[in-house]
Design a protein around this motif. Sequence first.
Motif: not given
Length: 254
Positions: A163-173, A180-185
């Motif tokens: 479970d990924i907590r705190g990410a604004s989005g997940l995507r397969l490359t 794992l996308l976050t507000p900082l990068g």
Amino acid sequence: MKTKVVLLLALLLPIGLWANDHFFAKNEGQLSTTAGAAATAVHYYLTTDEADVFVTPTGLHYQFYELATAEGGAPALQGHSLGVLPVGSQPSCRIRSRQRAAYVVHDYDPAAPSGYRRIDHFHEVAYEGLYPNIDWVIRTQARGLKYDFVVQPGGQPSAIRLDIRGASGLRLTTDGGLELLTPLGSVRERQPYAYQETADGRKQIACRFKLEGEQVVFEVGNYDATLPLIIDPYLTWGTYYGSDYAIEQFEEAV
């Protein structure tokens, strides 16, 4: 030595952190929350140039920092927490240290008979028995964090669910990795490499990430269930300035 202040599942306070040469330090009571209580949930932690990582019974908690500019032009330190939490792990799972490092710190502790406490450091830590016949082994490498899921005979790779907590989005490359996308990068995991050691040498096993909502699972191809299976992702830091760099710049600015 300065006191390290910890607040899990929120922002970790960065001022007063010290480096530990990228080894896992054992928490002997030197960590405290912002309320001043002992941070007993943290068993081990490490401070790298890119992030602080805290090893807890619920999983790994990352804290990233970035130097920003507040209103009026004043420097400000922005942080973000990210959690990688195993779902459905066994209550009997134990967090163990492995490969003791020669690096040792003696932390001032007036309550100790000697006046200090010894802080041992380790090259890796493991969640032993995370799932039935599966261990989670974590260690550091340059510019990232390395971890293996070791599936012993009788274990099921399909049991592993993060479970990924705190990410604004997940995507397969496109190259088979996970971002794992976050507000900082971003934080990226390379395409997982799975293998078995056989009598004929190392044999690679097909393996890829699969997303199910905000959870990550592994799809594994055919393998010999009588031999251990290693699932070997590699976590790399993305566009963050890094904790040590950002903190140093913040301290210089103020």
